[in-house]
Design an enzyme around this catalytic site. Structure first.
Site, mmCIF file in Angstrom:
data_model
loop_
_atom_site.group_PDB
_atom_site.id
_atom_site.type_symbol
_atom_site.label_atom_id
_atom_site.label_comp_id
_atom_site.label_asym_id
_atom_site.label_seq_id
_atom_site.Cartn_x
_atom_site.Cartn_y
_atom_site.Cartn_z
ATOM 1 N N HIS A 63 10.836 9.498 4.944
ATOM 2 C CA HIS A 63 9.841 10.305 4.368
ATOM 3 C C HIS A 63 9.141 9.608 3.135
ATOM 4 O O HIS A 63 9.149 8.317 2.874
ATOM 5 C CB HIS A 63 10.062 11.211 3.545
ATOM 6 N N HIS A 65 8.673 9.312 -0.247
ATOM 7 C CA HIS A 65 9.112 9.934 -1.792
ATOM 8 C C HIS A 65 9.775 8.388 -2.377
ATOM 9 O O HIS A 65 10.634 7.128 -1.529
ATOM 10 C CB HIS A 65 10.089 10.158 -1.472
ATOM 11 N N ASP A 67 12.074 6.559 -3.789
ATOM 12 C CA ASP A 67 13.547 5.697 -3.024
ATOM 13 C C ASP A 67 13.641 5.546 -1.640
ATOM 14 O O ASP A 67 14.370 4.671 -1.527
ATOM 15 C CB ASP A 67 14.644 6.570 -3.946
ATOM 16 N N HIS A 68 12.366 5.841 -1.247
ATOM 17 C CA HIS A 68 12.783 5.620 0.558
ATOM 18 C C HIS A 68 11.486 4.736 0.682
ATOM 19 O O HIS A 68 11.350 4.339 2.466
ATOM 20 C CB HIS A 68 12.287 6.770 1.436
ATOM 21 N N HIS A 141 12.422 19.147 4.384
ATOM 22 C CA HIS A 141 12.219 18.925 3.053
ATOM 23 C C HIS A 141 10.963 18.555 2.671
ATOM 24 O O HIS A 141 10.056 19.422 3.168
ATOM 25 C CB HIS A 141 12.660 17.027 2.971
ATOM 26 N N ASP A 208 17.479 12.648 3.775
ATOM 27 C CA ASP A 208 16.395 13.268 2.066
ATOM 28 C C ASP A 208 16.252 14.904 3.871
ATOM 29 O O ASP A 208 15.118 15.152 3.771
ATOM 30 C CB ASP A 208 15.228 13.316 2.077
ATOM 31 N N HIS A 266 23.226 8.071 -0.469
ATOM 32 C CA HIS A 266 22.049 8.677 -1.395
ATOM 33 C C HIS A 266 22.721 9.958 -2.547
ATOM 34 O O HIS A 266 22.610 10.230 -2.342
ATOM 35 C CB HIS A 266 21.620 9.413 -0.488
HETATM 36 ZN ZN LIG Z 1 13.104 12.918 -1.098
#
Ligand SMILES: [Zn+2]
Length: 309
Positions: A63, A65, A67-68, A141, A208, A266
């Site tokens: 996804h 976000h 941090d990914h 999520h 996530d 994570h």
């Molecule tokens: Zn996320």
């Protein structure tokens, strides 16, 4: 023997810490080298692993976000800088195509590398690879998120001593393997009489999500499961609210799904001591348990023992 291992680039959720880089994972599986969820700093972390941009065959993003995915611009530009000679496949949630387009062309660079962009737009979407099937499952999520699993089909291993006992050799072996049987001296020899099943292996990547059907579907019988455990049970209510898992939940999923090696990662920066994740998960999961550290390598466990055919 072919190499199957996970190389951890980073283990921090949301923001990097002094000990932990943003998320990022490499899976080396025979001739595939798959980069999952590259957060910031993934390119530099990769320098420590012995795996180069030229080795990459595929990128999977769960996804969009930060941090990914904030490592995508650097990684994508690196593919061109290093003149990667073949197309690199990229999978991500189709709803995030606009984010991908921006990250792909975040700044000016001389683009030579070819990306084979194949977004995921359906729960259960399957992509056929030389090594098996890559399957995406919808997760829970706040934005569109898919986890991934790699499924190697069961194979068949011939037993030389049984073949010899039936006097089967040379092209007859191939015929028997292909047709499932061979007529010989007035008797039919079946494949099952001279072989054992070679169980296929599975890898799952769950990132996530709150607890949902997709988590269980991905984890089912995984030899190696990489799963987020952002929180501890003490924050279970918060975890459910924001669409994340606790170490206890992740461990229970693994135990109920027959997972062999469980990798938790994570982690929220609110917890200073990683042993707390271990202790909480250990209460529920008796198998091989890894609390991921940056730049750690985790082997896919040896194949399950074949059952007699
Ligand atoms: Zn996320």
């Amino acid at each position: 023997m072919s190499m199957r291992e996970l190389v951890v680039l980073g283990t921090a959720s949301q923001a990097p810490t002094r000990q932990r880089n943003h998320n990022g994972y490499l899976l080396r599986w025979d001739d595939e080298v798959i980069l999952f969820d590259p957060g910031e700093g993934s390119q530099r972390q990769m320098l420590h692993t012995g795996i180069t941009a030229t080795d990459l065959t595929r990128i999977c993003v769960t996804h969009f976000h930060g941090d990914h995915c904030l490592g995508l611009p650097g990684m994508i530009q690196r593919l061109s800088l290093d003149r990667v000679p073949r197309p690199v496949a990229v999978h991500f949630p189709a709803g995030g195509a606009e984010y991908f387009a921006r990250l792909r062309h975040a700044s000016s660079f001389y683009e030579t590398a070819e990306l084979a962009v194949e977004p995921v737009d359906a729960d259960g979407q399957r992509i056929t690879l030389g090594i098996g099937t890559l399957e995406a499952r919808r997760l829970r999520h706040p934005i569109e998120t898919y986890g991934y699993r790699l499924i190697e089909p069961d194979g068949c291993r011939m037993l030389p001593e049984r073949l010899a006992a039936y006097g089967i050799a040379g092209p007859d072996t191939g015929r028997l393997l292909r047709d499932g049987h061979l007529d010989r001296d007035g008797r039919r020899v079946t494949r099952d009489e001279v072989s054992v099943t070679r169980p296929g292996q599975r890898f799952a990547f769950v990132m996530d999500t709150g607890l949902c059907d997709g988590v269980y579907a991905l984890a089912e019988h995984a030899d190696l499961l990489v799963i987020e455990s952002t929180f501890l049970e003490s924050e279970a209510a918060l975890a459910a609210e924001v669409g994340h898992l606790t170490a206890g939940q992740a461990a229970r999923v693994a135990a109920e799904s027959g997972v062999r090696t469980l990798v938790l990662t994570h982690f929220s920066q609110r917890y200073a001591d990683p042993r707390r994740f271990h202790d909480e998960a250990r209460e529920h999961f008796p198998g091989d348990l890894v609390i991921a550290e940056d730049l750690q390598t985790v082997q896919v466990p040896p194949r399950r023992v074949p059952s007699p055919g």
